[in-house]
Design an enzyme around this catalytic site. Structure first.
Site, short mmCIF file in Angstrom:
data_model
loop_
_atom_site.label_atom_id
_atom_site.label_comp_id
_atom_site.label_asym_id
_atom_site.label_seq_id
_atom_site.Cartn_x
_atom_site.Cartn_y
_atom_site.Cartn_z
N SER A 175 77.08 -62.60 47.64
CA SER A 175 75.90 -62.70 46.79
C SER A 175 74.99 -61.46 46.93
O SER A 175 75.41 -60.36 46.67
CB SER A 175 75.14 -63.99 47.09
OG SER A 175 74.15 -64.23 46.13
N ASP A 334 76.19 -60.94 42.40
CA ASP A 334 77.22 -61.87 41.91
C ASP A 334 76.70 -62.73 40.77
O ASP A 334 77.36 -63.68 40.34
CB ASP A 334 77.75 -62.76 43.04
CG ASP A 334 76.73 -63.75 43.56
OD1 ASP A 334 75.53 -63.42 43.56
OD2 ASP A 334 77.12 -64.86 43.97
N ASP A 336 74.37 -64.97 40.28
CA ASP A 336 74.02 -66.38 40.34
C ASP A 336 72.51 -66.59 40.56
O ASP A 336 72.04 -67.72 40.57
CB ASP A 336 74.83 -67.13 41.41
CG ASP A 336 74.51 -66.71 42.83
OD1 ASP A 336 73.84 -65.67 43.03
OD2 ASP A 336 74.93 -67.42 43.77
N ARG A 337 71.76 -65.49 40.73
CA ARG A 337 70.31 -65.57 40.86
C ARG A 337 69.64 -64.69 39.80
O ARG A 337 70.25 -63.74 39.31
CB ARG A 337 69.86 -65.12 42.25
CG ARG A 337 70.12 -66.14 43.36
CD ARG A 337 69.70 -65.55 44.70
NE ARG A 337 69.65 -66.57 45.74
CZ ARG A 337 70.69 -66.95 46.46
NH1 ARG A 337 71.88 -66.39 46.23
NH2 ARG A 337 70.59 -67.88 47.39
N GLU A 434 66.18 -73.81 43.37
CA GLU A 434 65.74 -73.57 44.75
C GLU A 434 64.82 -72.35 44.72
O GLU A 434 64.97 -71.47 43.87
CB GLU A 434 66.92 -73.33 45.68
CG GLU A 434 67.80 -72.15 45.33
CD GLU A 434 69.00 -72.01 46.25
OE1 GLU A 434 69.19 -72.86 47.13
OE2 GLU A 434 69.75 -71.03 46.08
N SER A 436 64.51 -69.67 46.21
CA SER A 436 65.05 -68.32 46.35
C SER A 436 65.73 -67.86 45.06
O SER A 436 66.88 -67.45 45.06
CB SER A 436 66.02 -68.24 47.53
OG SER A 436 67.01 -69.25 47.42
N LYS A 448 73.92 -72.69 40.93
CA LYS A 448 72.93 -71.81 40.31
C LYS A 448 73.63 -70.76 39.47
O LYS A 448 74.74 -70.33 39.79
CB LYS A 448 72.03 -71.18 41.37
CG LYS A 448 72.75 -70.44 42.47
CD LYS A 448 71.76 -70.00 43.52
CE LYS A 448 72.44 -69.37 44.72
NZ LYS A 448 73.19 -70.37 45.54
#
Length: 637
Positions: A175, A334, A336-337, A434, A436, A448
């Site tokens: 990540s 990656d 996902d955030r 979440e 973060s 996510k």
């Protein structure tokens, strides 16, 4: 002649029984040198042995990785506690053994493998190579493997597991961790990350399968086996089609004059975010040229984590100013955030926290649901979720609007697992997060997803633009309607299990056995909830309520302290500031305030103001006379 003699001596040393004086270490050294076929990592251990570096050898070889909130994760390099060819082979062998036990149709349904763009030259280790070795272990056992032919966002793996009805999947990624790290993230057939007891059982199976099997090192199988399939085109098409479920203003998107800059932080996100914008009807976002292509060294940032704010978004913000773009979207390596920044009227940038973005996403997803719901849709069937260390803004929205809010243990694996249960019972989940900067809009993916979050954020900004409202202004509107939620996230890193255990033991036996502390510094503790033991001092019987979903989850070292804070009296300067404000708060108005200590700020619990001839601003509320509020302080390891 002398050189040959020295070479022979070193060769004898490496092939003789190992005499470090530590039998456990000697055994581990022998195993590594017999089993590892990667010349680079094998050489690392040989060099340490040759130089008598016994302590480092023990650190590398005498312990193993365990599953955390994001699977197996460690630095790349030689050793059983590191990510490398051998440990990935061992992990996959353990996975095979456990999955064979759990699924009679394992060899019919298959397994999904994806990877990001990380790599380390010194260990000849890359996410792509580790993915191929993962596939090779399973192909050698006649398991069909869906191996992506190209790097993909992490959410593509759980999505593919569900869509292809595979028994499980693995994503090779670390990540937004530092460049030295990599990881092995496991998804169950549900499409959610594995939780207990699967993680513990897989670790047991790994311990039973540490010696590589015949064929496990044969990565040529990836090119020759008829059981290997490439799901890239099919999954990308399906994913983009499913995005349409959370697109509500495509025509408006196509006409917006708002410009967006996107950075993928040297990771996988560029192409996929571009496609997502196309699905939503937008013009392509402007990429940051220095960061749009994969680079395992993350050469333009000190840390590849967009959560760090302006310090790592410098290139994006400068490009946005040049292109007259008001909104910057940043996906982590990656994808996902998601981080979001917005240019303000004063020329400064506002980088939203994860909790602030969640307030906006929560408002947006519920507002869109209300406007587009079917005639027989019931708000009592609607859910939103968050981890327990995140803001309670969704809870406040749920209480006012009539839908359900649930919290889970930290880690999106708990959110994904709970969403699957809710969906199985006919519930509708609109949003989860979440703090973060991990967000999930809709339920096509049970993890996510920075790609979908990026395009949903763009649509929300474009819609607000038609109302002459910025994201920050809308955030204030959300707070004014549902209550101010202001938080400060801080943490200490501790990697020593003995120290972690002693911290929690002291909390649970503070002044005397089985007694928790009554004060935290100068602040009185109102109540304590210990998720690990089930203790909750706010309940009459001192036991956590079984109605709270988090208390039905497996035990985790998590203690929450709710503290009482009395703000100091306000003086003349504060009164003059208050007198400048025009708005009047009516008696009984429920608000939330920001309370400051010397170094931290905390979100308050709701309370009702008396009749006052002023309005408040969060930056001065800590000076209001004798207002008592509560905040949550979480200890988590």
């Amino acid at each position: 002649m002398a050189e040959n003699a020295e070479g022979d001596l070193n060769s004898n040393l490496l092939h003789a029984p190992y005499q470090t004086g530590d039998p456990q270490l000697d055994t581990a050294i022998g195993q590594w040198l017999r089993w590892d076929k990667n010349p680079k990592t094998k050489e690392q251990i040989e060099n340490l042995l040759r130089n008598g570096m016994n302590k480092e050898l023990r650190d590398r070889l005498c312990c193993r990785m365990t599953f955390g909130t994001a699977g197996l994760r460690s630095a790349m390099g030689a050793g059983f506690c590191y990510i490398n060819d051998l440990t990935v082979i061992q992990s996959t062998q353990g996975m095979y053994k456990y999955l064979e036990r759990c699924f009679s149709d394992f060899k019919q349904r298959g397994f999904v493998v994806g990877y990001d763009t990380r790599g380390q030259v010194t260990s000849s280790c890359s996410s792509q190579r580790l993915a191929k070795l993962t596939a090779a272990v399973l192909l050698a056992k006649d398991v069909p493997v869906y191996l992506f032919s190209r790097y993909v966002p992490t959410p593509f793996v759980p999505y593919a597991v569900q869509e292809l009805k595979a028994v499980a999947g693995v994503m090779i990624t670390a990540s937004h961790n530092r460049k030295e790290d990599n990881g092995y993230k496991v998804y169950w057939e549900t499409g959610a990350q594995i939780t207990s007891p699967h993680d513990k059982e897989i670790l047991k199976c790994i311990e039973e399968c540490v010696e590589p099997w015949n064929g496990s090192w044969n990565d040529n199988l990836v090119d020759t086996s008829p059981l290997k399939r490439d799901p890239l085109q099919d999954i990308c098409r399906r994913y983009m089609e499913d995005l349409k479920k959370i697109c509500f203003h495509r025509e408006l998107n196509s006409k917006t004059t708002l410009k967006f800059v996107h950075t993928s932080f040297h990771g996988v996100g560029h192409d996929y975010v571009q496609l997502a914008f196309q699905v939503f009807g937008f013009k392509p976002p402007i990429p940051v040229p220095e960061q749009k292509d994969p680079d395992p060294d993350f050469s333009t940032v000190k840390c590849p984590n967009p959560e760090e704010g302006e310090s790592v978004l410098e290139l994006s913000l400068r490009l946005a100013e040049k292109e007259h773009a008001r909104v910057v979207l940043a996906t982590d390596p990656d994808a996902d955030r998601l981080a979001v920044a917005e240019l303000q009227e004063n020329g400064h940038w506002k980088v939203f926290t994860g909790n602030e973005l969640a307030a906006l996403f929560g408002w947006w997803m519920f507002d869109c649901w209300k406007k587009n719901k079917s005639r027989n849709a019931d708000v009592k069937n609607v859910y939103m979720l968050a981890t327990t260390v995140s803001s309670k803004i969704l809870k406040a929205i749920a209480l006012k609007e009539g839908f359900h809010f649930e919290e889970t243990l930290p880690g999106f694996k708990w959110i994904g697992s709970r969403i699957k249960d809710l969906l199985a019972n006919g519930k509708e989940v609109l949003f989860a997060f979440e703090e973060s900067i991990g967000f999930l809009c809709g339920t096509s993916v049970l993890d996510k997803d920075g790609v979908s979050a990026a395009v949903v954020a763009a649509e929300m900004a474009a819609y607000l633009e038609t109302k002459n409202i910025t994201l920050k202004q809308q955030l204030i509107k959300v707070y004014e309607k549902y209550g101010y939620h202001i938080s400060k996230t801080s943490y200490f890193l501790c990697y020593d299990p003995t120290t972690i255990k002693s911290i929690f033991e002291r909390l649970r036996n503070f002044d005397s056995p089985k007694e928790y502390p009554k004060f935290c510094g100068s602040f009185a503790i109102l109540y304590i909830r210990d998720v690990t033991t089930g203790y909750d001092s706010s309940q009459p019987n001192k036991k956590s309520s079984s109605c709270n979903p988090i208390n039905r989850l497996p035990a985790s070292d998590l203690v929450l302290l709710s503290l009482q804070v009395c703000a100091p009296p306000w003086g003349g300067r504060c009164k003059r500031e208050l007198d400048k404000k025009r708005t009047r708060w009516r008696e009984g108005r429920c608000v939330r305030l920001k309370i400051k200590s010397k170094s931290l700020s905390f979100q308050s619990s709701p309370f009702r103001l008396p009749l006052c001839n002023f309005s408040f601003r969060p930056y001065i509320c800590s000076q209001i006379e004798q207002l008592t509020v509560s905040y949550m302080h979480t200890l988590l390891f």
